[in-house]
Each structure stands twice: as C-alpha cells, then as structure tokens.
Design a protein around this motif. Structure first.
Motif, PDB file in Angstrom:
ATOM      1  N   PRO A 241      -2.492   7.743  -5.233  1.00 47.74           N
ATOM      2  CA  PRO A 241      -2.382   6.582  -6.129  1.00 47.74           C
ATOM      3  C   PRO A 241      -2.659   6.923  -7.590  1.00 47.74           C
ATOM      4  CG  PRO A 241      -3.725   6.040  -4.232  1.00 47.74           C
ATOM      5  CD  PRO A 241      -3.377   7.474  -4.104  1.00 47.74           C
ATOM      6  N   GLU A 242      -3.680   7.755  -7.842  1.00 52.24           N
ATOM      7  CA  GLU A 242      -4.028   8.019  -9.241  1.00 52.24           C
ATOM      8  C   GLU A 242      -2.955   8.831  -9.948  1.00 52.24           C
ATOM      9  OE1 GLU A 242      -5.792   8.702  -6.599  1.00 52.24           O
ATOM     10  OE2 GLU A 242      -6.810  10.658  -6.683  1.00 52.24           O
TER      11      GLU A 242
ATOM     12  N   ASN B  28       0.817  -1.211   0.000  1.00 50.15           N
ATOM     13  CA  ASN B  28       0.000   0.000   0.000  1.00 50.15           C
ATOM     14  C   ASN B  28       0.851   1.262   0.000  1.00 50.15           C
ATOM     15  OD1 ASN B  28      -2.283  -1.506  -0.076  1.00 50.15           O
ATOM     16  ND2 ASN B  28      -2.799  -1.268   2.085  1.00 50.15           N
TER      17      ASN B  28
ATOM     18  N   ILE C 279      -0.254   3.540 -11.160  1.00 49.79           N
ATOM     19  CA  ILE C 279       0.084   2.209 -10.693  1.00 49.79           C
ATOM     20  C   ILE C 279      -1.189   1.371 -10.722  1.00 49.79           C
ATOM     21  CG2 ILE C 279      -0.428   2.381  -8.223  1.00 49.79           C
ATOM     22  CD1 ILE C 279       2.715   1.561  -8.100  1.00 49.79           C
TER      23      ILE C 279
ATOM     24  N   GLN D 126      -3.249  -1.987  -9.005  1.00 45.32           N
ATOM     25  CA  GLN D 126      -3.212  -2.885  -7.854  1.00 45.32           C
ATOM     26  C   GLN D 126      -4.431  -3.806  -7.894  1.00 45.32           C
ATOM     27  OE1 GLN D 126      -2.620  -0.903  -4.106  1.00 45.32           O
ATOM     28  NE2 GLN D 126      -2.526  -2.807  -2.959  1.00 45.32           N
TER      29      GLN D 126
ATOM     30  N   SER E 207       1.847   1.663  -3.647  1.00 49.71           N
ATOM     31  CA  SER E 207       0.769   2.146  -4.515  1.00 49.71           C
ATOM     32  C   SER E 207       0.280   3.527  -4.106  1.00 49.71           C
ATOM     33  CB  SER E 207      -0.395   1.163  -4.498  1.00 49.71           C
ATOM     34  OG  SER E 207      -0.971   1.117  -3.221  1.00 49.71           O
TER      35      SER E 207
ATOM     36  N   LEU F 169      -1.611   4.188  -1.351  1.00 47.99           N
ATOM     37  CA  LEU F 169      -2.796   4.171  -0.487  1.00 47.99           C
ATOM     38  C   LEU F 169      -2.406   4.556   0.933  1.00 47.99           C
ATOM     39  CD1 LEU F 169      -4.456   0.917  -1.837  1.00 47.99           C
ATOM     40  CD2 LEU F 169      -5.289   3.241  -2.129  1.00 47.99           C
TER      41      LEU F 169
END
Lengths: 364, 290
Positions: A78-79, A53, A83, A85, A56, A58
C-alpha cells in the motif's frame, strides 16, 4: 490522480478455490476513470471491502492484475501505491495532537515541514478542524475522530485515489449530510479519483457520479444514478435501489406478449425482437413509480389489468398501494393528491418502463 | 444539586469494612503494636516509642540490603518489561502457534516458587548442573556459591525466566485488542515499523504495561523464596534482599520490635512507590485528554 484498471481480477480467500462459491470476488474487468467519484454499492458480504482492499494493496488478488495509469501495481505494498484509504471505524493515533495526526502521512514520506504545515492547515480549514489542531486526538468524539481520519486521507495531494470504506457508519445522521457534502465539495475542487463503499443507496446516489452495484462477488451494473433507476441491468439492482424496490414477477412469453398468472401484458416490438428465444427463468420488472393505478370504474381496455387493492400506506409525500392479481403482487407509488378508494382498480404498465429479465439479467 | 444524606448507608459499607479489618487492618495493627514496644513476655512490656524505628533506620546492613534490593528490582524491570514487550510482538497472531506459545509461556508461572529456586540451584551447579557445567566447559569460570557476581546474575536470570512470561501475556492481551484497521491505516499512511510500535502498539499497551510494571515491582521488591532456596542470601550477603534480612531479624534473631518497625517501613516504601507511579502515569493520561 490516476485511472485504475482491474484486469481479469478475481479473489478467493481459500488457497485452492473450486467452484464459483469459493470466490469472494468473481472474475471482473473494470475501469475507474481518472478523477471520477464512484460509489461501490452492495449488501454486506458482497465483496465490496475485498475489492477496495485489493485496490489499496492491503490484499493481493489471487487472480488478475491491478493497473494504475497502465502501470502494474498488483504486487506493490500500500505505501508504494500512493493511495489513501479511510476505514469504517475511526483510526486515530491517540498520543498525537490533531495536527500531528493530519501531518503523519506527509511526515512519513519525508515532506518538508513548511509544506506539511500549509497542507495540514488547508485540510483542517476544509474540515473545520482548525480550532482543534493543538488538541490531543484521544479526547475527541467519534465523529471528530472520523473527520480526522478523512483528513488523513485527503492531506496528500499526490495520491492515485482515495478509497472510503463505509466511512460514515459511526457518524450522527445530521453530520453525515455535512460530511458527505464536504467530500463532494473536495471532489469538485481537487478532482481526485474517489471510490466510496457503502450499503446505503442514498449515500451512494448523492455522492457519486457513477455507481457500481455489486452482488454476490460480481459487479452487476455500472451507471449513473439515473441509469440505475430507469434501466436496472439486473433484478438485484432493481430490487436494491429505489424505495420500495422494483416489482419483479415471474412471467412467460407467448403469442407476442408477456403473461403473468394468465394476465396478458403487452410488450413493444423492439422488446419482442430482443427477447428472441431468450431462455432461463424469465421475470418481468417494473418500478412502482412507473405503474399507473386507475379507479375501478376506468375501462380495462387492451392494456389494463383489473386488480384488488390489498393495502395503502401513506408515507406523507406519497402513498404506496399494494395490489394483487392472481398470485402476483405489485406495489404502486401513488401521488398524495390522487385518491385511492375501494377494494379494486385498474393497473396500466407503460411499455417503455416494463423490463424483462432472463436469469436475473436484463434482456429487453 | 441536592445531596440526600441517609446514615443507613453506612450499614452497607459495614461488611466490607469488617472483612478488610480482619484481613488487613488488625494484623497490621499487631505489627504496629510490636514496633513501639519492647516485649519480653506476656507481662513484661515497655513502651519504647520510636526507638526501634531509629535503630532500623541507622542499621547499615539494612541500608546495604535496601540498595541491593533497589538495584535488583530495577534490573528486573529493565530486563523483563522490554523483553516481555519484544516477545509479545513476535508471537504469532493466529493458528496453532498461538495456543502452543501460550502454554509454553504459562509453564514457568505455574511452578511453585521454591521449586523454581531448586530447579535453578541444581541447574547452576558447576559439578552436576547442566547450565553451570556447560558454562565451565566453555571456559567461563562460574560458581554461584563462591562468586557474588555469579550469584547475583543467577538470581536475576532466574527471575527473568520465571516472570517475563507474565509481562508477555499481559502485553499480548493488549496487542490483541488492537483492531486490524489500525495496522491497515498505518500501512496506507506509510508508517515505518517503529512508528507503528511507537504510535499504535505502545499507546494501546499502556494500561496493561502499568499493571505489569506494578506487579513486577511489588513481587520483585518482596522476593524471598527463590533466592532463599538458591543461594540462602550468600555468598556473604550478596543476595540478601530485604525480605530475607527481615526474616533473619524476626525469626532468626527473634528481634520482634525492630523487625516490626522494619516491616512497617518496608510496607510504606512499596505503597508509596506504587501510589506515585500509578498517579503519575494516570495523570499523564488525563492531562493528554484535556
């Protein structure tokens, strides 16, 4: 695709961590090479998912940095990291069709509809979803749903990395093999950087080129499956990988040899040199595959250990004999063609497979 | 497949049948009884067939009350459902705020209906009520006893105050059941806030929303106590809804025949709307699955 660097990374879920125990992830340096297929292996609660996490986005780590191709992304959402997931349980958008589900990550990024179409069909082909594209995703079974989740992870061709968080947990065993092969194929074809979290050693060893073993919030070893098997850097790796795991026994070093319960075990000169004056809790480890069990009539000689045979389990392709000398217990993997008779025998521990650990770390 | 028939099974249904008969069917039948007879006393009764039904269906004041009722119920649903969803989305997900919000939200639901009416009756008064007085001080001429628009709005605001919490609580329960992974996946997929709502939260709330809409429809369509206490149906007939009209007819004027006929029609309207709504929504769900 990108190379991912973890710089001096650590994470604690407590706002004010005191000791090492407060850290879900202990301080680490780590590099995920571009295009590598990595498995992140460890028992539940060892920090695998936390690490994933953090990569990524998060989770924001409490210490250290995450770099994608040298660019600091620690504070990016994340956006923004680009990436993909895939989660343990299938996440699908109920009201959408399979096609819309697969297209979702692309459409969100404003990709032209013609391109979306070709890309979705490509991925659907790879995952055998073509026939189902027009169906609503809600009515599908768990494994189909998870296949869609995988597809959503794979559909963008420009991602820095694809992360898998135990994605095959809910899948039937026979489909697991199929999907794992698919992932492997996709990796060979597209060479994305893949990180695959699992607590299943077979899954890790079959999927990955490199396996990262985590234990207690730390990376204890990074290596190829073969390295992990032949040369465990930590007693946990020895114990966790292999079935049954490595034999690990407390020992002490004296007079140019290792001693277990008064039984002398010869070590090589290089090992003795490396040991030097190693301190801490010393343990001797050897894999059951490498121990030789001979019949009680064999000459004990210099390197033999007379043992009692406690039990023999026949697993079909091989047998596992549990032997005992003093208080020490040692498991031996015996070929199906070898007879194990009688209550006792002689063990031989080849020097090149005998490892010495100090405070769980490999020293020689 | 071979079906096994065993008539003893009927005995198992009997207790439920008895309870339903006593609680619903028999009382309803007495209403049916009244609706087709003109009764002057225990010994003088006349069968009138559908006369009461026709009289009721031709009653222009009833038409007005029905229109008013439909307008009111739709306003209630149009305000309370979106507002309830909106509030549920902004509620905290953990920490002490959760219980604090739950208690605050549950308070209006715990107040007896006639007390709610009284609260708003006093609150809205232009001379001594906090709300009414402040509005007038701000230059808004507001008086729910004289202006029918004011009265109507007051009844509506009162209902929103009283019942939006129910929708909020239902939606909140629906939202809480969504696993974190959905939100995480949506983030990874780059979904906008709107897309998260449209494709994750709304579909997952669908079943509780159906219940919320049904409850709010039935309750608001049958509303009686609060407007009765607040405005008494006035000024004029501005806030006379179906229940109140029915009560006036049955208790005030003692027109039991028409009142009974009207009750049956009223009951059928509610049953029909609920059934249609439920069937449409559930069928839509099933069609998606195929």
């Amino acid at each position: 695709m990108a190379r991912i660097d973890l710089n001096n990374l650590a994470h604690s879920y407590f706002p004010d961590p005191k000791g090492d125990e407060d850290y879900a992830l202990r301080r680490m340096e780590h590099v995920w090479e571009d295009g590598g297929a990595y498995a992140l292996l460890g028992p539940s609660g060892c920090g695998k998912t936390t690490l994933l996490n953090i990569i990524s986005g998060l989770l924001t780590p409490s210490h250290g940095k995450v770099l994608f191709d040298g660019k600091d992304v620690t504070n990016l959402a994340p956006e923004q990291r680009n990436i993909a997931q895939v989660f343990q349980f299938p996440v699908i958008y109920d009201t959408m069709t399979v096609f819309e589900n697969l297209a979702f990550p692309l459409r969100n990024r404003g990709i032209a509809e013609t391109q979306v179409k070709t890309r979705v069909h490509e991925i659907a082909d790879m995952l055998d979803l073509t026939g189902k594209l027009k169906q609503k995703a809600r009515g599908l079974g768990a494994d189909e749903k998870q296949t869609i989740s995988l597809g959503r992870g794979l559909v963008r061709d420009d991602v820095s990395a694809i992360l898998f968080d135990e994605p095959l947990t809910v899948i039937d065993p026979h489909l697991k093999w199929v999907l794992r092969r698919k992932l492997k194929e996709i990796h060979n074809k597209l060479r994305p950087t893949m990180v695959y979290v699992t607590h299943d050693q077979i899954e890790a060893l079959t999927f990955a080129d490199k396996v990262v073993v985590m234990y207690g919030g730390k990376v204890v070893q990074l290596g190829t499956p073969q390295e992990l098997f032949e040369n465990p850097a930590h007693t946990f790796v020895g114990y966790f990988i292999g079935s049954p795991g490595m034999n690990i026994m407390p020992c002490n070093i004296d007079a140019g040899a290792a001693w277990i319960d008064g039984q002398r075990i010869a070590l090589s000169d290089t090992q003795l040199a490396a040991l030097g004056n190693a301190s801490g809790k010393l343990e001797l480890g050897i894999r059951p595959e490498f121990v030789r069990l001979e019949s009680e009539n064999a000459t004990v000689g210099d390197d033999g250990i007379p043992v009692n045979i406690v039990k023999v389990e026949d697993l079909g392709q091989y047998k596992i004999a549990t032997t005992r000398f003093g208080n020490a217990e040692l498991k031996v993997k015996v070929g199906e063609d070898q007879q194990v008779v009688g209550q006792s025998g002689v063990l031989r521990l080849p020097q090149e497979w005998t490892k010495i650990y100090a405070d769980s770390q490999l020293v020689a | 497949m071979n079906k096994i028939t065993n008539n003893k099974a009927w005995f198992l249904v009997l207790p439920v049948f008895c309870i339903v008969a006593i609680s619903a069917i028999i009382p309803l039948m007495t209403v049916v009884n009244y609706s087709v007879q003109d009764i002057f006393g225990p010994d003088s009764r006349f069968f009138v067939g559908t006369e009461w039904f026709q009289q009721v269906l031709d009653d222009s004041r009833l038409h007005e009350a029905l229109l008013r009722q439909i307008g009111y119920t739709f306003s209630v649903l149009l305000i309370e459902i979106p507002l309830g969803i909106g509030v549920a989305l902004t509620l905290p997900r953990k920490g002490w705020g959760v219980s604090a919000c739950m208690v605050l939200l549950a308070l209006p639901l715990l107040i007896p209906w006639n007390v709610v009416g009284t609260i708003w009756q006093i609150f809205g008064r232009a001379d001594i009520g906090l709300g009414g007085y402040i509005l007038n001080m701000l230059g808004v001429s507001y008086n729910y006893t004289q202006s029918s628009v004011d009265a109507w709005l007051t009844v509506l605001v009162m209902d929103v105050w009283h019942w939006t919490s129910l929708v909020v609580l239902l939606c909140y329960a629906g939202l809480r059941s969504i696993p974190d992974a959905y939100y995480q996946a949506a983030k990874i997929d780059g979904a906008s806030r709107w897309a998260v709502f449209r494709f994750i939260q709304l579909p997952k709330m669908q079943s509780v929303l159906v219940i919320g809409v049904l409850l709010r429809f039935m309750d608001s369509f049958m509303i009686y106590t609060e407007p009765f206490v607040l405005t008494g149906g006035g000024p004029g007939n501005a806030t006379t809804f179906l229940s109140q009209y029915l009560t006036r007819m049955a208790v005030g004027q003692f027109d039991l025949g028409p009142a009974a006929a009207f009750s049956l029609i009223y009951f059928l309207i509610i049953l029909l709307v609920c059934w249609v709504f439920y069937t449409v929504v559930m069928n839509a769900g099933q069609r998606e699955e195929q």
